[in-house]
Design a protein around this motif. Structure first.
Motif: not given
Length: 69
Positions: A1-19
């Motif tokens: 069963m496929t589920e989706s979630v959106t989480l609040t994540v702190t500490g990401m500052k740039c594209g490198g963090c996203e990657s």
């Protein structure tokens, strides 16, 4: 069963963090897609609930060096 979630994540500052977060999550078995936004402090994950769960997803984000609110 496929589920989706959106989480609040702190500490990401740039594209490198996203990657970094994206790569950690894609390494978790059962994760189907990831969208990380440093600007919005959010990570959206679509996953197969039969293969992984929210705890594993949160652990992967924490292992990447970020905090889940």
């Amino acid at each position: 069963m496929t589920e989706s979630v959106t989480l609040t994540v702190t500490g990401m500052k740039c594209g490198g963090c996203e990657s970094n977060v994206t790569n950690k999550l894609k390494a978790v078995e059962g994760v189907l897609s990831v969208k990380a936004s440093a600007k919005d402090n959010e990570v959206s994950v679509e996953y197969d609930a039969a293969k992984t769960d929210l705890d594993e997803i949160e652990d992967a984000i924490t292992d990447a060096g970020f905090n889940v609110e």
